[in-house]
Design a protein around this motif. Structure first.
Motif, PDB file in Angstrom:
ATOM      1  N   GLU A  55    -144.090 -22.329  13.074  1.00 19.41           N
ATOM      2  CA  GLU A  55    -143.620 -21.510  14.195  1.00 19.41           C
ATOM      3  C   GLU A  55    -142.133 -21.194  14.121  1.00 19.41           C
ATOM      4  OE1 GLU A  55    -144.949 -23.436  17.814  1.00 19.41           O
ATOM      5  OE2 GLU A  55    -147.022 -23.206  17.085  1.00 19.41           O
ATOM      6  N   LYS A  56    -141.382 -22.071  13.430  1.00 22.04           N
ATOM      7  CA  LYS A  56    -139.925 -21.859  13.359  1.00 22.04           C
ATOM      8  C   LYS A  56    -139.531 -20.946  12.192  1.00 22.04           C
ATOM      9  CE  LYS A  56    -139.473 -26.577  14.367  1.00 22.04           C
ATOM     10  NZ  LYS A  56    -139.191 -27.733  13.548  1.00 22.04           N
ATOM     11  N   THR A  57    -140.504 -20.512  11.422  1.00 16.74           N
ATOM     12  CA  THR A  57    -140.140 -19.779  10.208  1.00 16.74           C
ATOM     13  C   THR A  57    -140.336 -18.265  10.340  1.00 16.74           C
ATOM     14  OG1 THR A  57    -142.336 -19.739   9.211  1.00 16.74           O
ATOM     15  CG2 THR A  57    -141.013 -21.727   8.856  1.00 16.74           C
ATOM     16  N   VAL A  58    -139.799 -17.590   9.351  1.00 14.22           N
ATOM     17  CA  VAL A  58    -139.952 -16.128   9.295  1.00 14.22           C
ATOM     18  C   VAL A  58    -141.349 -15.720   8.824  1.00 14.22           C
ATOM     19  CG1 VAL A  58    -137.506 -15.681   8.916  1.00 14.22           C
ATOM     20  CG2 VAL A  58    -139.011 -16.045   6.939  1.00 14.22           C
ATOM     21  N   GLN A  97    -143.901 -16.247  10.590  1.00 13.65           N
ATOM     22  CA  GLN A  97    -144.552 -15.751  11.805  1.00 13.65           C
ATOM     23  C   GLN A  97    -144.651 -14.237  11.741  1.00 13.65           C
ATOM     24  OE1 GLN A  97    -146.195 -17.714  13.303  1.00 13.65           O
ATOM     25  NE2 GLN A  97    -145.190 -18.581  15.082  1.00 13.65           N
ATOM     26  N   PRO A  98    -145.840 -13.698  11.988  1.00 13.96           N
ATOM     27  CA  PRO A  98    -146.001 -12.248  11.853  1.00 13.96           C
ATOM     28  C   PRO A  98    -145.383 -11.465  13.010  1.00 13.96           C
ATOM     29  CG  PRO A  98    -148.063 -13.260  12.526  1.00 13.96           C
ATOM     30  CD  PRO A  98    -147.083 -14.364  12.381  1.00 13.96           C
ATOM     31  N   LYS A  99    -144.068 -11.350  12.985  1.00 16.36           N
ATOM     32  CA  LYS A  99    -143.364 -10.465  13.915  1.00 16.36           C
ATOM     33  C   LYS A  99    -142.090 -10.005  13.216  1.00 16.36           C
ATOM     34  CE  LYS A  99    -140.548 -13.902  16.103  1.00 16.36           C
ATOM     35  NZ  LYS A  99    -139.688 -14.309  17.085  1.00 16.36           N
ATOM     36  N   LYS A 100    -141.341  -9.124  13.859  1.00 12.84           N
ATOM     37  CA  LYS A 100    -140.145  -8.595  13.216  1.00 12.84           C
ATOM     38  C   LYS A 100    -139.009  -9.622  13.261  1.00 12.84           C
ATOM     39  CE  LYS A 100    -137.766  -4.189  12.839  1.00 12.84           C
ATOM     40  NZ  LYS A 100    -137.800  -4.178  11.382  1.00 12.84           N
ATOM     41  N   HIS A 101    -138.400  -9.870  12.099  1.00 10.31           N
ATOM     42  CA  HIS A 101    -137.266 -10.788  12.045  1.00 10.31           C
ATOM     43  C   HIS A 101    -136.054 -10.008  11.559  1.00 10.31           C
ATOM     44  CE1 HIS A 101    -140.080 -14.160  12.417  1.00 10.31           C
ATOM     45  NE2 HIS A 101    -140.842 -13.494  11.548  1.00 10.31           N
ATOM     46  N   HIS A 128    -135.553 -18.797   1.048  1.00 11.37           N
ATOM     47  CA  HIS A 128    -136.636 -19.388   0.247  1.00 11.37           C
ATOM     48  C   HIS A 128    -138.012 -18.943   0.745  1.00 11.37           C
ATOM     49  CE1 HIS A 128    -136.245 -21.809   3.778  1.00 11.37           C
ATOM     50  NE2 HIS A 128    -137.242 -22.608   3.450  1.00 11.37           N
ATOM     51  N   LEU A 129    -138.067 -18.415   1.961  1.00  6.23           N
ATOM     52  CA  LEU A 129    -139.357 -17.971   2.508  1.00  6.23           C
ATOM     53  C   LEU A 129    -139.501 -16.453   2.536  1.00  6.23           C
ATOM     54  CD1 LEU A 129    -139.718 -20.408   5.579  1.00  6.23           C
ATOM     55  CD2 LEU A 129    -140.801 -20.613   3.329  1.00  6.23           C
ATOM     56  N   ARG A 130    -138.368 -15.760   2.396  1.00  8.79           N
ATOM     57  CA  ARG A 130    -138.443 -14.312   2.627  1.00  8.79           C
ATOM     58  C   ARG A 130    -139.206 -13.555   1.540  1.00  8.79           C
ATOM     59  NH1 ARG A 130    -132.188 -12.090   1.620  1.00  8.79           N
ATOM     60  NH2 ARG A 130    -132.016 -12.986  -0.467  1.00  8.79           N
ATOM     61  N   PHE A 131    -139.422 -14.197   0.375  1.00 10.48           N
ATOM     62  CA  PHE A 131    -140.254 -13.573  -0.666  1.00 10.48           C
ATOM     63  C   PHE A 131    -141.654 -13.282  -0.141  1.00 10.48           C
ATOM     64  CE2 PHE A 131    -137.319 -16.364  -3.028  1.00 10.48           C
ATOM     65  CZ  PHE A 131    -136.767 -15.444  -3.903  1.00 10.48           C
ATOM     66  N   ARG A 132    -142.014 -13.970   0.935  1.00 14.39           N
ATOM     67  CA  ARG A 132    -143.391 -13.874   1.435  1.00 14.39           C
ATOM     68  C   ARG A 132    -143.566 -12.774   2.475  1.00 14.39           C
ATOM     69  NH1 ARG A 132    -145.334 -20.059   1.920  1.00 14.39           N
ATOM     70  NH2 ARG A 132    -147.261 -18.925   2.324  1.00 14.39           N
ATOM     71  N   THR A 133    -142.482 -11.998   2.698  1.00 19.70           N
ATOM     72  CA  THR A 133    -142.597 -10.862   3.622  1.00 19.70           C
ATOM     73  C   THR A 133    -142.855  -9.587   2.819  1.00 19.70           C
ATOM     74  OG1 THR A 133    -140.235 -10.361   3.503  1.00 19.70           O
ATOM     75  CG2 THR A 133    -140.923 -11.956   5.182  1.00 19.70           C
TER      76      THR A 133
END
Ligand code: ATP
Ligand code: MN
Length: 482
Positions: free
Chosen positions: A105-108, A110-114, A124-129
């Motif tokens: 829940e604290k990460t990017v 989550q399927p919404k606009k960041h 380290h997580l943004r590759f997954r957008t």
């Protein structure tokens, strides 16, 4: 059963229609406990997986969440819904790894606009957008196209060192490299640092450019290039500067300045065309995003062309070629300059051009990429060839809309005596660069080269605006996380 990427499956599904296949990927979204949008990174497009919940236990369905990693066996069928040709009717679903919901829940993820800032904090997580996977697939394609351009043009790829013993390579501030314990730095009798007892037995730094080394290779191999990381310790916190970035530097024996400009123009056009042809889905996604972004801006700041349109136009048009002296005239006489709209007023011939000036020329005056050449010797590096006027050098900068300088290069000074005089004047230690001077002693030839900052080209092609968003892990003043 053979597993294939979602990209190749979507491109070539007819062979497997009504067959069972295995796919693996991550859940981008799970709608109505029935439709999984599965992505494996191979393409921006998701594969739709239909889950008939009567065929699966409740526990499995409950554990399918955003970001879950799945292995699915199912039948390929023609899709009923709009937006895709095929879908998979799941027969077996295996959840491959855990998903810790509270942390999730604290990460990017989550399927919404960041915001881009928040995404940067979770690099380290943004590759997954969608956005960052598109940017990094394109960065890959650009890198590949660069190698292809040079390989097709009979260039050789030379790996130049990242650690250098030259104190001034003429391109910027350097980071020191040392093996010393900084709490106990050995000193000589007069109190200065005793570099002789350091790891390399001399003062060393991270390179700001591979050029000087690649010039020596050029003397044997003719057409060469280097493509690797470079480092600048300047404290310039802008959207176009990184402390660690990738530079592409070709160097060509017997090329003069005009050949060099031609090479730069052909090179940029080749790489952009390659991406236009090979990254259609990602570019279309970025094109839409770019258009959305423009809508948020006040009318006067909006881009005149769409992203893809901009790229196509750059490939079509011949770049404007303008001397520094002409550019200064244009800038001095511009309304912007006269009304004091530039942060750095253009007062006289000889001043260095700021990014605002470069962008005025490209975006307002010429409305085209511009190559400026024949700069004042004082504001350029020591190795650039002196013109007959004795005050300008055969330098060239390629300026792009929205970016400013994307390439900097020159014809090199091939005369040993002139080079030595320049080094003395600019306080570059001749003894340290003895090996470089040897290129001018034995069969010296006219030659030219340039440096392209890879990230600036990625910015231009993707329509992103901050250089931190086109390199996986940006290094800038006060940030070296990850
Ligand atoms: P600028 O004037 O924009 O700071 P520069 O004149 O210092 O750049 P060069 O030494 O000519 O740059 O380097 C060649 C190319 O490398 C530039 O045209 C640019 O594309 C890229 N470049 C230079 N510095 C950086 C940086 N700090 N971060 C990213 N790219 C850079
Ligand atoms: Mn430059």
């Amino acid at each position: 059963m053979k597993r294939q990427t979602i990209k190749s499956l979507l491109a070539d599904y007819k062979k497997v229609l009504h067959h069972d296949i295995t796919v693996q990927g991550w859940v981008r979204a799970f709608r109505s406990n029935r439709f999984i949008a599965l992505n494996d990174g191979s393409t921006i497009n998701n594969l739709q997986v239909v889950v008939d919940f009567e065929s699966f236990d409740e526990e499995t369905i409950k554990n399918i969440k955003t970001a879950s990693s799945l292995k699915i066996v199912g039948e390929v069928v023609e899709s009923q819904g709009a937006g895709q040709n095929i879908e998979i009717i799941a027969k077996k679903i295996e959840i491959l790894g855990d998903n810790f919901s509270e942390d999730l829940e604290k990460t990017v993820l989550q399927p919404k606009k960041h915001s881009l800032e928040v995404l940067r904090d979770q690099a380290h997580l943004r590759f997954r957008t969608n956005l960052f996977s598109a940017v990094f697939r394109i960065r890959h394609a650009i890198s590949f196209a660069i190698h292809k351009f040079f390989n097709d043009g009979e260039f050789f790829y030379i790996h130049t060192p990242l650690i250098t013993g030259a104190d001034a390579e003429g391109a910027g501030e350097m980071f020191s490299v040392t093996g010393f314990d900084l709490n106990e730095v050995p000193r000589t009798e007069d109190g200065s640092v005793d570099y002789e007892s350091d790891f390399f037995g001399k003062k060393t730094s991270l390179t700001v450019s591979g050029q000087l080394n690649v010039e020596t290779a050029m003397m044997g191999l003719g057409r060469v290039y280097t493509f690797g990381p470079t480092f600048r310790a300047e404290n310039s916190n802008t959207t176009r500067h990184l402390a660690e970035f990738w530079m592409v530097e070709p160097e060509v024996a017997f090329n003069d300045l005009e050949d060099n400009i031609d090479l730069a123009e052909d090179f940029l056009k080749f790489v952009i065309s390659y991406v236009l042809e090979n990254c259609k889905d990602d570019l279309e996604f970025l094109d839409k995003r770019f258009a959305e972004e423009q809508k948020q801006k006040p009318e006067k700041d909006r881009a005149k062309e769409g992203l893809i349109e901009k790229l196509e136009n750059v490939v079509k048009k011949r770049f404007m070629r303008v001397s520094y002296s002409e550019a200064i005239e244009i800038l001095m006489n511009s309304k912007e300059n006269k009304k004091g709209k530039f942060q750095f007023p253009v007062e006289a011939w000889g001043c260095d051009l700021q990014s605002e000036h470069e962008r005025y020329l490209v975006e307002k005056h010429f409305e085209s990429p511009v190559v400026l050449f024949d700069y004042p010797a004082e504001i350029k590096a020591f190795y650039m060839k002196l013109n007959e006027d004795g005050k300008t050098v055969r330098a060239m900068d390629v300026l792009f809309p929205g970016i400013g300088e994307i390439i900097g290069g020159s014809q090199r000074e091939e005369k040993l005596s002139v080079l030595k005089a320049k080094m003395e004047k600019m306080k570059v230690d001749e003894h340290e660069l003895w090996w470089y001077l040897d290129t001018r002693k034995f069969g010296s030839v006219p030659h030219s080269g340039f440096g392209l900052g890879l990230e600036r080209l990625v910015l231009f092609i993707t329509g992103m605006t901050n250089i931190r968003d086109v390199i996986p892990f940006p290094r800038t003043p006060k940030t070296a996380e990850f």
